[in-house]
Design an enzyme around this catalytic site. Structure first.
Site, PDB file in Angstrom:
ATOM      1  N   ARG A 109      -3.630  -2.622 -12.091  1.00  0.00           N
ATOM      2  CA  ARG A 109      -4.115  -3.340 -10.912  1.00  0.00           C
ATOM      3  C   ARG A 109      -5.104  -4.427 -11.340  1.00  0.00           C
ATOM      4  O   ARG A 109      -5.074  -5.542 -10.836  1.00  0.00           O
ATOM      5  CB  ARG A 109      -4.779  -2.367  -9.948  1.00  0.00           C
ATOM      6  CG  ARG A 109      -5.143  -2.994  -8.612  1.00  0.00           C
ATOM      7  CD  ARG A 109      -6.032  -2.050  -7.846  1.00  0.00           C
ATOM      8  NE  ARG A 109      -6.227  -2.391  -6.464  1.00  0.00           N
ATOM      9  CZ  ARG A 109      -7.031  -3.357  -6.029  1.00  0.00           C
ATOM     10  NH1 ARG A 109      -7.668  -4.129  -6.874  1.00  0.00           N
ATOM     11  NH2 ARG A 109      -7.170  -3.563  -4.734  1.00  0.00           N
TER      12      ARG A 109
ATOM     13  N   ARG B 141       1.267   8.613  -2.314  1.00  0.00           N
ATOM     14  CA  ARG B 141       0.339   7.851  -3.166  1.00  0.00           C
ATOM     15  C   ARG B 141       0.309   8.373  -4.604  1.00  0.00           C
ATOM     16  O   ARG B 141      -0.732   8.314  -5.261  1.00  0.00           O
ATOM     17  CB  ARG B 141      -1.090   7.870  -2.599  1.00  0.00           C
ATOM     18  CG  ARG B 141      -1.249   7.206  -1.264  1.00  0.00           C
ATOM     19  CD  ARG B 141      -1.503   5.709  -1.425  1.00  0.00           C
ATOM     20  NE  ARG B 141      -1.240   5.030  -0.173  1.00  0.00           N
ATOM     21  CZ  ARG B 141      -2.177   4.699   0.701  1.00  0.00           C
ATOM     22  NH1 ARG B 141      -3.434   4.910   0.440  1.00  0.00           N
ATOM     23  NH2 ARG B 141      -1.850   4.102   1.820  1.00  0.00           N
TER      24      ARG B 141
ATOM     25  N   TYR C  92      -2.278  -2.022  13.130  1.00  0.00           N
ATOM     26  CA  TYR C  92      -2.981  -2.840  12.132  1.00  0.00           C
ATOM     27  C   TYR C  92      -3.010  -4.311  12.541  1.00  0.00           C
ATOM     28  O   TYR C  92      -3.987  -5.020  12.298  1.00  0.00           O
ATOM     29  CB  TYR C  92      -2.316  -2.687  10.755  1.00  0.00           C
ATOM     30  CG  TYR C  92      -2.703  -1.393  10.065  1.00  0.00           C
ATOM     31  CD1 TYR C  92      -3.951  -1.252   9.472  1.00  0.00           C
ATOM     32  CD2 TYR C  92      -1.837  -0.310  10.028  1.00  0.00           C
ATOM     33  CE1 TYR C  92      -4.326  -0.073   8.846  1.00  0.00           C
ATOM     34  CE2 TYR C  92      -2.190   0.879   9.398  1.00  0.00           C
ATOM     35  CZ  TYR C  92      -3.443   0.988   8.809  1.00  0.00           C
ATOM     36  OH  TYR C  92      -3.811   2.153   8.206  1.00  0.00           O
TER      37      TYR C  92
ATOM     38  N   ARG D  60      -4.809   5.108  -7.266  1.00  0.00           N
ATOM     39  CA  ARG D  60      -6.096   4.939  -7.961  1.00  0.00           C
ATOM     40  C   ARG D  60      -6.589   6.144  -8.749  1.00  0.00           C
ATOM     41  O   ARG D  60      -7.484   6.003  -9.578  1.00  0.00           O
ATOM     42  CB  ARG D  60      -7.158   4.511  -6.941  1.00  0.00           C
ATOM     43  CG  ARG D  60      -7.033   3.054  -6.560  1.00  0.00           C
ATOM     44  CD  ARG D  60      -7.951   2.698  -5.426  1.00  0.00           C
ATOM     45  NE  ARG D  60      -7.553   3.431  -4.215  1.00  0.00           N
ATOM     46  CZ  ARG D  60      -8.193   3.361  -3.061  1.00  0.00           C
ATOM     47  NH1 ARG D  60      -9.277   2.636  -2.959  1.00  0.00           N
ATOM     48  NH2 ARG D  60      -7.760   4.034  -2.010  1.00  0.00           N
TER      49      ARG D  60
HETATM   50  O1  1CP Z   1       2.745   5.979  -4.445  1.00  0.00           O
HETATM   51  C1  1CP Z   1       2.973   5.692  -3.257  1.00  0.00           C
HETATM   52  O2  1CP Z   1       2.847   6.480  -2.310  1.00  0.00           O
HETATM   53  C2  1CP Z   1       3.603   4.331  -2.972  1.00  0.00           C
HETATM   54  C3  1CP Z   1       2.836   3.286  -2.487  1.00  0.00           C
HETATM   55  C4  1CP Z   1       2.175   3.226  -1.111  1.00  0.00           C
HETATM   56  C5  1CP Z   1       2.597   3.678   0.159  1.00  0.00           C
HETATM   57  C6  1CP Z   1       3.791   4.555   0.491  1.00  0.00           C
HETATM   58  C7  1CP Z   1       0.981   2.526  -0.912  1.00  0.00           C
HETATM   59  C8  1CP Z   1       0.205   1.895  -1.993  1.00  0.00           C
HETATM   60  N1  1CP Z   1       0.715   2.472   0.429  1.00  0.00           N
HETATM   61  C9  1CP Z   1       1.660   3.185   1.111  1.00  0.00           C
HETATM   62  C10 1CP Z   1       1.793   3.375   2.558  1.00  0.00           C
HETATM   63  C11 1CP Z   1       0.676   3.013   3.459  1.00  0.00           C
HETATM   64  N2  1CP Z   1      -0.194   1.943   3.371  1.00  0.00           N
HETATM   65  C12 1CP Z   1       0.381   3.707   4.655  1.00  0.00           C
HETATM   66  C13 1CP Z   1       1.163   4.888   5.169  1.00  0.00           C
HETATM   67  C14 1CP Z   1       0.719   6.174   4.586  1.00  0.00           C
HETATM   68  C15 1CP Z   1      -0.654   6.639   5.035  1.00  0.00           C
HETATM   69  O3  1CP Z   1      -0.780   7.065   6.189  1.00  0.00           O
HETATM   70  O4  1CP Z   1      -1.566   6.554   4.209  1.00  0.00           O
HETATM   71  C16 1CP Z   1      -0.727   3.077   5.255  1.00  0.00           C
HETATM   72  C17 1CP Z   1      -1.411   3.476   6.542  1.00  0.00           C
HETATM   73  C18 1CP Z   1      -1.078   1.966   4.446  1.00  0.00           C
HETATM   74  C19 1CP Z   1      -2.150   0.962   4.700  1.00  0.00           C
HETATM   75  C20 1CP Z   1      -3.107   0.979   3.593  1.00  0.00           C
HETATM   76  N3  1CP Z   1      -2.865   0.414   2.377  1.00  0.00           N
HETATM   77  C21 1CP Z   1      -4.366   1.629   3.535  1.00  0.00           C
HETATM   78  C22 1CP Z   1      -4.997   2.459   4.641  1.00  0.00           C
HETATM   79  C23 1CP Z   1      -5.938   1.663   5.455  1.00  0.00           C
HETATM   80  C24 1CP Z   1      -6.630   2.513   6.526  1.00  0.00           C
HETATM   81  O5  1CP Z   1      -6.217   2.458   7.702  1.00  0.00           O
HETATM   82  O6  1CP Z   1      -7.606   3.205   6.175  1.00  0.00           O
HETATM   83  C25 1CP Z   1      -4.895   1.391   2.256  1.00  0.00           C
HETATM   84  C26 1CP Z   1      -6.233   1.829   1.710  1.00  0.00           C
HETATM   85  C27 1CP Z   1      -3.928   0.643   1.540  1.00  0.00           C
HETATM   86  C28 1CP Z   1      -4.014   0.208   0.117  1.00  0.00           C
HETATM   87  C29 1CP Z   1      -3.118   0.907  -0.827  1.00  0.00           C
HETATM   88  N4  1CP Z   1      -1.759   1.005  -0.675  1.00  0.00           N
HETATM   89  C30 1CP Z   1      -1.219   1.659  -1.745  1.00  0.00           C
HETATM   90  C31 1CP Z   1      -2.300   1.992  -2.645  1.00  0.00           C
HETATM   91  C32 1CP Z   1      -2.150   2.689  -3.959  1.00  0.00           C
HETATM   92  C33 1CP Z   1      -3.474   1.525  -2.045  1.00  0.00           C
HETATM   93  C34 1CP Z   1      -4.866   1.606  -2.664  1.00  0.00           C
HETATM   94  C35 1CP Z   1      -5.359   0.242  -2.893  1.00  0.00           C
HETATM   95  C36 1CP Z   1      -5.813  -0.221  -4.211  1.00  0.00           C
HETATM   96  O7  1CP Z   1      -5.238  -0.038  -5.298  1.00  0.00           O
HETATM   97  O8  1CP Z   1      -6.839  -0.911  -4.120  1.00  0.00           O
END
Ligand code: 1CP
Length: 357
Positions: free
Chosen positions: A43, A30, A157, A34
């Site tokens: 965003r 990540r 999911y 954010r």
């Molecule tokens: O910079 C990076 O790492 C690249 C982008 C990236 C990656 C690799 C994002 C952007 N998401 C992911 C992978 C991802 N997404 C995973 C695997 C890693 C982990 O275990 O965290 C998972 C489970 C998700 C699903 C997801 N997407 C969640 C988790 C939900 C939960 O179960 O609690 C969330 C909050 C997101 C949103 C998201 N994805 C990425 C970002 C920066 C965000 C934040 C959202 C935003 O800007 O509002």
């Protein structure tokens, strides 16, 4: 002796191949996210998280943001693991402050059998398009990581319809309809394979599979519903002429590290609940290791943070095959200055630690 060609442009890929490097490479899960004000601004401009993912120019812009601030050794494609279920027709939306939500969930054999496998160049064409754009923008400065969710994690999911703590729907499916869950996971395995192959063809130089929910399974179920398909992917993905390395991050599955070392992945990602020394013993030098600082260390003082970075590097010990990372994603309220402290500390303490023992 020939001096080895090593530096920011290739130390990450060399470490994944367990070749000597000048210092420990580092990137952070990540890293585009954010905690960066410039990410929040882009965003906002995109209007929604999915617009950000679906617009290659914007996905490229946020991928580059952390690299402009910090001396990171790899870029990671900006996208999400949930793009595949979205392309299967589940209708993904990210509700501010709540995380991902699907309009539809997948809970019965009929739901499962109605799903098709998305075409990555067509239904998900915005992803390879972003990969191509980012590679051009990077100009060889650092390698680009592509990624996907694991079949088990995507199935979680899809059955739950969003984030969960109980895993009630997916586990009910596992116990009541194991054959149907296998069909779902096999479909997702094929979808993930095609998706990662499209990213590789577009220019991804390493790929990572996020098995974020592997750790919620009892051991026998882990082998049957998570690890078997991680192996199918690690061994089945066409890695292209560059033989792109595969990183598998099965969170909370440290008990299975010995078995995971044999699935055909080049590297394993680790959370912080196992020491790198112990992980190295359990994996017997068969794979590189990526991790594993507790992300909460970024809330500590710079001095404490540097000490914790040093401890992780010492815990790995001498020899190649370590990529420094956090044990999970960086959290949104971290002060970005702490990332500079972390990255600089990894490069300083890693020097000399990563030659052949
Ligand atoms: O910079 C990076 O790492 C690249 C982008 C990236 C990656 C690799 C994002 C952007 N998401 C992911 C992978 C991802 N997404 C995973 C695997 C890693 C982990 O275990 O965290 C998972 C489970 C998700 C699903 C997801 N997407 C969640 C988790 C939900 C939960 O179960 O609690 C969330 C909050 C997101 C949103 C998201 N994805 C990425 C970002 C920066 C965000 C934040 C959202 C935003 O800007 O509002």
């Amino acid at each position: 002796m020939q001096p080895i060609d090593c530096g920011r442009h290739n130390r990450f890929l060399r470490a994944l191949r367990r070749e000597p490097v000048d210092t420990t490479p580092v990137w952070v899960m990540r890293q585009a996210g954010r905690y960066l004000p410039e990410y929040r601004a882009t965003r906002q401009r995109a209007g929604s998280f999915m617009n950000l993912c679906r617009t290659p120019e914007l996905a490229c812009e946020v991928t580059m943001q952390p690299l402009e601030r910090f001396e990171l050794d790899a870029a990671i494609l900006f996208s999400d693991i949930l793009t595949i279920p979205d392309a299967m027709g589940l209708g993904l939306d990210f509700v501010e402050g709540e995380g991902p939500r699907f309009a539809k969930s997948v809970r019965t054999p009929e739901d499962i059998d109605a799903l098709g496998i998305p075409d990555p160049e067509d239904d998900l064409g915005y992803v390879p398009a972003a990969v191509k754009l980012i590679r051009r923008e990077l100009g060889g400065k650092v390698p680009l990581i592509g990624f996907a969710g694991s079949p088990w994690t995507l199935a979680c999911y899809m059955a739950e319809g969003g984030p969960t703590e109980r895993f009630s729907h997916i586990k009910k499916l596992m116990w009541d309809e194991p054959g149907a869950l296998h069909r779902l996971i096999d479909k997702l395995t094929e979808a993930v394979k095609r998706y990662l192959e499209a990213q590789i063809r577009a220019g991804a130089q390493a790929v990572m599979i996020f098995d974020s929910w592997g750790g919620v399974l009892a051991p026998a179920d882990y082998h049957e519903f998570s690890m078997k398909n991680l192996r199918a992917l690690a061994q089945g993905i066409d890695r292209g002429p560059e033989n792109v390395p595969v990183i598998v991050f099965s969170r909370g599955a440290n008990e299975h590290l010995g078995a995971l070392a044999d699935i055909g992945a080049d590297a394993l990602g680790l959370d912080w609940t196992v020491s790198l020394g112990e992980a190295r013993r359990r994996t017997g030098g068969k794979v590189a290791l990526q991790g594993n600082l507790d992300p909460a260390a970024l809330y500590a003082s710079p001095a404490s943070l540097r000490r914790e970075v040093d401890l992780v590097i010492r815990e790995y010990g001498r020899g190649p095959g370590h990529v420094f990372n956090l044990g999970h994603g960086i959290t949104p309220d971290v002060n970005p200055d702490q990332m500079s402290v972390l990255v600089d500390a990894v490069h300083a303490f890693g020097r000399g630690a990563t030659e052949l023992a």
